[in-house]
Design an enzyme around this catalytic site. Structure first.
Site, short mmCIF file in Angstrom:
data_model
loop_
_atom_site.label_atom_id
_atom_site.label_comp_id
_atom_site.label_asym_id
_atom_site.label_seq_id
_atom_site.Cartn_x
_atom_site.Cartn_y
_atom_site.Cartn_z
CG HIS A 1 90.80 -12.07 40.03
ND1 HIS A 1 91.40 -10.98 39.46
CD2 HIS A 1 91.79 -12.79 40.59
CE1 HIS A 1 92.70 -11.04 39.65
NE2 HIS A 1 92.96 -12.13 40.33
CB CYS A 2 86.62 -7.98 38.44
SG CYS A 2 87.28 -9.01 37.13
CG LEU A 3 82.99 -5.75 40.62
CD1 LEU A 3 81.53 -5.46 40.90
CD2 LEU A 3 83.54 -4.73 39.65
CB ILE B 1 91.04 -7.06 43.24
CG1 ILE B 1 90.93 -8.07 44.40
CG2 ILE B 1 92.50 -6.86 42.84
CD1 ILE B 1 91.23 -9.47 44.04
CG ASP B 2 89.96 -5.43 38.65
OD1 ASP B 2 90.82 -6.15 39.19
OD2 ASP B 2 89.22 -5.82 37.74
#
Ligand SMILES: NC(=O)c1ccc[n+]([C@@H]2O[C@H](COP(=O)([O-])OP(=O)(O)OC[C@H]3O[C@@H](n4cnc5c(N)ncnc54)[C@H](O)[C@@H]3O)[C@@H](O)[C@H]2O)c1
Length: 426
Positions: free
Chosen positions: A267-269, A271-272
C-alpha cells in the site's frame, strides 16, 4: 464495554481497523486504553467480533483477550464514538486515476466531528500529502463540532511506520514522529504516543510530519528503482550486479543496501510517492522528476521479469505459450499475506495472456487474491520438476528453495536466494 470494571486511561477511537489501525488498537489496549475500533466494513467488523484477526501481526489470542475483558469494541456504529478522549484516523489513501483519493479521510473526519468534545485529541495517521491535516481534516472537524482546533480540541498528524512481518521493529519499539497544529496539540499528541511507543520525535507542524512519511517512502522507492535499473543494464553488460551490491554494502558509511526485485507492491511504495509528486505538480506546477522516473522503472519490472523468462525459454527453443510455469510468491513482501499491488499478480497476468499454464504457490496469501486463470499448488520439488520454469518472486521462509532449485529445470531467481546449474538471477 461500559460494563467493564477495569480502570482505563480513557476512550480511544481508532477509525479504520486494517494493517495500521488494528495493531495500534491492540497496543493501546495493552497499555490500558478502552478502545473502540470503528470500521465501515461490516464483514471485517464481524470477523473482529468473532475474535478472528484479519491482520497477520495481530494474533487471534490478543484480539480475543481484548474482546473478553471488554477493552476492545469493534463496531460500525458511529453512535459508539461519542465522547472519545483520543481518536486516530487510519483509513486508506489510495490513488484514483493517478491522483490522491482522500475520500476515506474526509468520511472519517465527518464521522468523528459530531462526537468531538472539548479537550479531546484527533490524530491523522493515514499517509497523505503535506497540508491534509490542516487544509482538509481541520475544517471538517471544526464545522461538524462547532469547536476550534487548538483552543477547543487538539489536532495533529503522526505517520505510521509499521513494517508488517518485521519481528525486530514492531509498533512499540519504532520511533514515532508526532506533530500538532499548535503547542498544546503537539503536547497532547506526544503524551498519547509516549504511552504507546518507546520514543516520540516531535516536529514543528503537521506538514513536516506528513512530508517525513513521504520522504521515507520516496527514498526507498527511488533507491529500489536505482538498483532495478542497474540490474537490467548490468545483465546486458554481463556484470553480476548482486556481487557489486554485496561489495558496496561493505562500505561502513555513505551507502545503504537496496536490492533489485520483480517490482514494488503493497500500500506504500507504489502509491505514496505519487501523493508527493501530485502535490508538487499541483502547487508548484512542476514535475517531481525523481518520483516519476522511479515509478516508471519500478512499474516496468514485472514486464522485464517476463521478458527474461521468455528469453530463457527461447534459448531452449521454447515459446512461453503452452509452458507450465510455477510462480513462487504472490504477496508483495516476504512472510506476509498482503498481496495489494503485488508485482507477482502482474507477472501472472502477463504469462496467462501469453498462453502459459501458470501455477502459483504462496503459503500466506488466501484464495481471494489469486489472479484469474492460475492454479494454486504447493511448492514441492516434484511440482517444480514438472514445470518448464520456476520464477522465484517472493522468498518466503516457508519455501524450501534449495530443494526446489535442485529439481527445477530452470529457475529465474529475482531475489538472489539460490544457486545451481539451472538458476539464473535477475
Ligand atoms: N499497511 C502498511 O504497512 C502501512 C504503513 C504505514 C502507513 N500506512 C498508511 O496507513 C493508512 C491505512 O493503511 P492500512 O494498510 O491500514 O489500510 P487497510 O486497507 O488495511 O485498512 C483500512 C481500513 O479502513 C477502513 N475504512 C475505510 N474507510 C473508512 C471510514 N470512512 N471509516 C472507517 N473505516 C474506514 C477499511 O474498511 C479498512 O478496514 C494508509 O494511508 C496507508 O498508506 C500503511
Amino acid at each position: 464495554m461500559s460494563t467493564s470494571p477495569r480502570t482505563t486511561r480513557g476512550v480511544l477511537v481508532v477509525v479504520g481497523q486494517g494493517y495500521v489501525g488494528l495493531p495500534l488498537a491492540m497496543r493501546a489496549v495493552e497499555v490500558g486504553w478502552s478502545v473502540v475500533g470503528f470500521d465501515v466494513d461490516t464483514a471485517r467488523v464481524k470477523l473482529l467480533e468473532a475474535g478472528e484477526s484479519p491482520v497477520e501481526d495481530v494474533p487471534d489470542g490478543a484480539l480475543r483477550a481484548a474482546l473478553d475483558d471488554g477493552s476492545y469494541l469493534p463496531t460500525t456504529d458511529p453512535a459508539r464514538l461519542e465522547g472519545f478522549d483520543v481518536a486516530v484516523i487510519s483509513v486508506p489513501t489510495p490513488l484514483a486515476e493517478g491522483s490522491p483519493d482522500l475520500s476515506h479521510i474526509e468520511a472519517a473526519a465527518r464521522v468523528l466531528a459530531p462526537a468531538l468534545r472539548t479537550g479531546a485529541t484527533v490524530v491523522l495517521e493515514s499517509t497523505t500529502y503535506p497540508g491534509t491535516t490542516e487544509e482538509l481534516v481541520q475544517p471538517i472537524l471544526e464545522e461538524g463540532s462547532g469547536l476550534v482546533a487548538g483552543t477547543g480540541f487538539h489536532l495533529g498528524y503522526s505517520p505510521e511506520r509499521i513494517d508488517p512481518g518485521n519481528p525486530e521493529f514492531r509498533f512499540e519499539n519504532t520511533p514515532k514522529v508526532v506533530s500538532g497544529v499548535d503547542a498544546d496539540s503537539l503536547a497532547a499528541v506526544t503524551a498519547f504516543y509516549d504511552g504507546l511507543v518507546s520514543q516520540t520525535v516531535p516536529v514543528s507542524s503537521p506538514r513536516e510530519a506528513e512530508l517525513t512519511k513521504l520522504l521515507e517512502n520516496t527514498f526507498r522507492h527511488v533507491n529500489i528503482a536505482l538498483v532495478n535499473e542497474l540490474a537490467m543494464y548490468a545483465h546486458d553488460l554481463g556484470i553480476d550486479v548482486w556481487e557489486a551490491i554485496d561489495a558496496a554494502s561493505t562500505k561502513p558509511f555513505g551507502y545503504q543496501r537496496f536490492t533489485p526485485g520483480p517490482g514494488v507492491g503493497g500500500h506504500c511504495l507504489p502509491i505514496d510517492p505519487s501523493y508527493l509528486s501530485w502535490r508538487v505538480r499541483q502547487s508548484l506546477g512542476v514535475p517531481f522528476r525523481f518520483v516519476e522516473l522511479a515509478n516508471d522503472v519500478n512499474d516496468h519490472m514485472p514486464d522485464y521479469v517476463v521478458r527474461r523468462l521468455a528469453a530463457a525459454l527461447n534459448r531452449r527453443g521454447l515459446a512461453v505459450n503452452g509452458q507450465r510455469v510455477l510462480l513462487l510468491g504472490l504477496a508483495y513482501k516476504r512472510n506476509t499475506g498482503d498481496a495489494r499491488e503485488s508485482p507477482s499478480r502482474r507477472i501472472a497476468d502477463l504469462l496467462v495472456e501469453q498462453g502459459a499454464e501458470v501455477l502459483v504457490s504462496d503459503p500466506h496469501v488466501d484464495d481471494r487474491h489469486l489472479p484469474t486463470g492460475v492454479r494454486r499448488v504447493d511448492a514441492t520439488p516434484e511440482v517444480a520438476e514438472g514445470c518448464t520454469a520456476v520464477v522465484l518472486l517472493v522468498d518466503h521462509d516457508g519455501f524450501d528453495l534449495d530443494a526446489i532449485a535442485a529439481r527445477a529445470p530452470y529457475l529465474l531467481d529475482t531475489r538472489h536466494r539460490v544457486a545451481g546449474p539451472g538458476v539464473e538471477h535477475l
